[in-house]
Write a protein that holds these residues in place. Sequence first.
Motif, PDB file in Angstrom:
ATOM      1  N   VAL A 257       1.016  -0.975  -0.035  1.00 11.05           N
ATOM      2  CA  VAL A 257      -0.144  -0.113  -0.141  1.00 11.05           C
ATOM      3  C   VAL A 257       0.750   1.400  -0.260  1.00 11.05           C
ATOM      4  N   LEU A 258       0.928   2.224  -0.695  1.00  9.33           N
ATOM      5  CA  LEU A 258       1.285   3.618  -1.389  1.00  9.33           C
ATOM      6  C   LEU A 258       0.447   4.277  -0.396  1.00  9.33           C
ATOM      7  N   LEU A 259       1.172   4.933   0.739  1.00  4.66           N
ATOM      8  CA  LEU A 259       0.663   6.489   0.778  1.00  4.66           C
ATOM      9  C   LEU A 259       1.198   7.468   0.859  1.00  4.66           C
ATOM     10  N   ALA A 260       0.449   7.882  -0.416  1.00  2.05           N
ATOM     11  CA  ALA A 260       1.659  10.152  -0.477  1.00  2.05           C
ATOM     12  C   ALA A 260       0.655  10.695   0.190  1.00  2.05           C
ATOM     13  N   ALA A 261       1.529  11.525   0.771  1.00  2.00           N
ATOM     14  CA  ALA A 261       1.008  12.968   2.049  1.00  2.00           C
ATOM     15  C   ALA A 261       0.390  13.711   1.082  1.00  2.00           C
ATOM     16  N   GLY A 262      -0.123  14.285   0.043  1.00  2.44           N
ATOM     17  CA  GLY A 262      -0.241  15.265  -1.388  1.00  2.44           C
ATOM     18  C   GLY A 262      -0.439  14.107  -2.506  1.00  2.44           C
ATOM     19  N   PRO A 263      -0.950  14.948  -3.701  1.00  5.92           N
ATOM     20  CA  PRO A 263      -1.940  14.569  -4.945  1.00  5.92           C
ATOM     21  C   PRO A 263      -1.163  13.756  -5.042  1.00  5.92           C
ATOM     22  N   TRP A 264      -1.484  12.947  -5.777  1.00  6.86           N
ATOM     23  CA  TRP A 264      -0.875  11.094  -6.398  1.00  6.86           C
ATOM     24  C   TRP A 264      -2.631  11.463  -7.841  1.00  6.86           C
ATOM     25  N   PRO A 265      -0.757  11.230  -9.026  1.00 12.16           N
ATOM     26  CA  PRO A 265      -1.609  10.992  -9.884  1.00 12.16           C
ATOM     27  C   PRO A 265      -2.142   9.629 -10.242  1.00 12.16           C
ATOM     28  N   GLY A 266      -3.320   9.469 -10.574  1.00 14.78           N
ATOM     29  CA  GLY A 266      -4.639   7.755 -10.679  1.00 14.78           C
ATOM     30  C   GLY A 266      -4.409   7.690  -9.240  1.00 14.78           C
ATOM     31  N   ALA A 267      -4.021   7.725  -7.979  1.00  8.64           N
ATOM     32  CA  ALA A 267      -5.113   7.724  -7.016  1.00  8.64           C
ATOM     33  C   ALA A 267      -6.181   6.376  -7.106  1.00  8.64           C
ATOM     34  N   ASP A 268      -6.070   5.716  -6.199  1.00 11.50           N
ATOM     35  CA  ASP A 268      -6.916   4.917  -6.181  1.00 11.50           C
ATOM     36  C   ASP A 268      -8.259   5.059  -4.939  1.00 11.50           C
ATOM     37  N   LEU A 269      -7.800   5.743  -3.867  1.00 13.03           N
ATOM     38  CA  LEU A 269      -8.361   6.769  -3.061  1.00 13.03           C
ATOM     39  C   LEU A 269      -7.401   7.705  -2.537  1.00 13.03           C
ATOM     40  N   GLU A 270      -8.738   8.984  -2.169  1.00 11.07           N
ATOM     41  CA  GLU A 270      -8.322   9.938  -2.165  1.00 11.07           C
ATOM     42  C   GLU A 270      -8.458  10.730  -1.079  1.00 11.07           C
ATOM     43  N   LEU A 271      -8.467  11.507  -0.149  1.00 11.57           N
ATOM     44  CA  LEU A 271      -8.711  11.614   0.990  1.00 11.57           C
ATOM     45  C   LEU A 271      -8.277  12.958   2.215  1.00 11.57           C
ATOM     46  N   SER A 272      -9.162  13.398   2.259  1.00 17.02           N
ATOM     47  CA  SER A 272      -8.205  14.662   2.674  1.00 17.02           C
ATOM     48  C   SER A 272      -9.182  15.336   3.907  1.00 17.02           C
ATOM     49  N   VAL A 273      -8.285  16.746   4.230  1.00 21.41           N
ATOM     50  CA  VAL A 273      -9.054  16.825   5.839  1.00 21.41           C
ATOM     51  C   VAL A 273      -9.452  17.917   5.578  1.00 21.41           C
ATOM     52  N   SER A 274     -10.356  19.081   6.450  1.00 21.78           N
ATOM     53  CA  SER A 274     -10.376  19.652   6.032  1.00 21.78           C
ATOM     54  C   SER A 274     -11.552  20.457   7.686  1.00 21.78           C
ATOM     55  N   ASN A 275     -11.504  21.502   7.250  1.00 24.15           N
ATOM     56  CA  ASN A 275     -12.603  22.093   9.001  1.00 24.15           C
ATOM     57  C   ASN A 275     -12.071  21.681  10.380  1.00 24.15           C
ATOM     58  N   ARG A 276     -11.080  22.124  10.415  1.00 24.56           N
ATOM     59  CA  ARG A 276      -9.923  21.939  11.581  1.00 24.56           C
ATOM     60  C   ARG A 276      -9.798  23.017  12.647  1.00 24.56           C
ATOM     61  N   ARG A 277     -10.511  22.599  13.864  1.00 23.56           N
ATOM     62  CA  ARG A 277     -11.068  22.837  14.832  1.00 23.56           C
ATOM     63  C   ARG A 277     -10.920  22.875  16.241  1.00 23.56           C
ATOM     64  N   TRP A 278      -9.629  23.313  17.500  1.00 17.71           N
ATOM     65  CA  TRP A 278      -9.449  22.619  18.286  1.00 17.71           C
ATOM     66  C   TRP A 278     -10.390  23.327  20.057  1.00 17.71           C
ATOM     67  N   ARG A 279     -10.640  22.305  20.461  1.00 16.48           N
ATOM     68  CA  ARG A 279     -11.671  22.491  21.155  1.00 16.48           C
ATOM     69  C   ARG A 279     -10.976  22.378  22.762  1.00 16.48           C
ATOM     70  N   GLY A 280     -11.689  23.404  23.568  1.00 21.36           N
ATOM     71  CA  GLY A 280     -11.236  23.457  24.894  1.00 21.36           C
ATOM     72  C   GLY A 280     -10.717  24.615  25.844  1.00 21.36           C
ATOM     73  N   LEU A 281     -10.592  25.833  24.590  1.00 20.58           N
ATOM     74  CA  LEU A 281     -10.033  26.598  25.496  1.00 20.58           C
ATOM     75  C   LEU A 281     -11.868  27.667  24.858  1.00 20.58           C
ATOM     76  N   THR A 282     -11.922  28.479  26.459  1.00 15.23           N
ATOM     77  CA  THR A 282     -12.552  29.290  26.858  1.00 15.23           C
ATOM     78  C   THR A 282     -13.121  30.017  25.485  1.00 15.23           C
ATOM     79  N   ASP A 283     -13.923  30.782  25.478  1.00 18.74           N
ATOM     80  CA  ASP A 283     -14.037  32.196  24.473  1.00 18.74           C
ATOM     81  C   ASP A 283     -12.794  33.112  24.108  1.00 18.74           C
ATOM     82  N   ASP A 284     -12.264  33.403  26.365  1.00 24.17           N
ATOM     83  CA  ASP A 284     -11.667  34.692  25.954  1.00 24.17           C
ATOM     84  C   ASP A 284      -9.946  33.651  25.547  1.00 24.17           C
ATOM     85  N   GLY A 285      -9.536  32.446  25.623  1.00 30.29           N
ATOM     86  CA  GLY A 285      -8.650  32.118  25.355  1.00 30.29           C
ATOM     87  C   GLY A 285      -7.890  31.717  25.829  1.00 30.29           C
TER      88      GLY A 285
END
Length: 234
Positions: free
Chosen positions: A154-182
Amino acid sequence: MAVPEAVAGLTAIPGVRTAAQLGEPSPDPSASAGSLPVTPALAKLVPDGLRRGTVVSVSGSTALVLALLAEATREGSWAAITGMPEVGVAAAAELGVELERLALVPDAGAEVAAVLSALIDGFDLVVLGPDIARGMQAPLARRLAGRVRNRGAVLLAAGPWPGADLELSVSNRRWRGLTDDGFGHLEFRDVVATRRGRGAATRPSAVALRLPGSGGAVAVGEEPAGRGLREVAG
């Protein structure tokens, strides 16, 4: 950097073989049969596991790349990472990677094709850093993909790959635990991971994850109430 220097010492690791020891690739299609397991938290994202003989592109998250190695290495598979000198073994261990079954080749050097071929021949999972993935030319990508199929790796490319069988991507990152005032302590990070299969007709789907979760490893996230993440517009 010469090829022997890039892969020096790999054959000293128990269970690791090189191209010279394995001989010519087998044309038997059964070599790529089966899948490598993923941690239960990733079961919705990769429901069939990591299919042997395939190339998987992962964009937007080094943590997800490492999390995909965790269950397979715990179950006895060997993994190699090249072109990612910034990867920390502590982070890999927190995400569940079995360090005794992980080899690091920080720089593939000038002989990239030969080094990658040797790693594909000797390991179940091979991770390529983003610079290697971005600079990959289509003809070489096809040759390496063919080698992956023949070897059942299994080849895992950390980025776009020409003709990849499966493409995974991550978005909408949001850290939890801080209060509104930081103030407070970071507890976990919510993300949305999207999967797209090969072929234009395959509809992408997405799942909520905590990457990392409160304990450091990947965990299942909470989907927003009344708004499912299973299918997204492509």
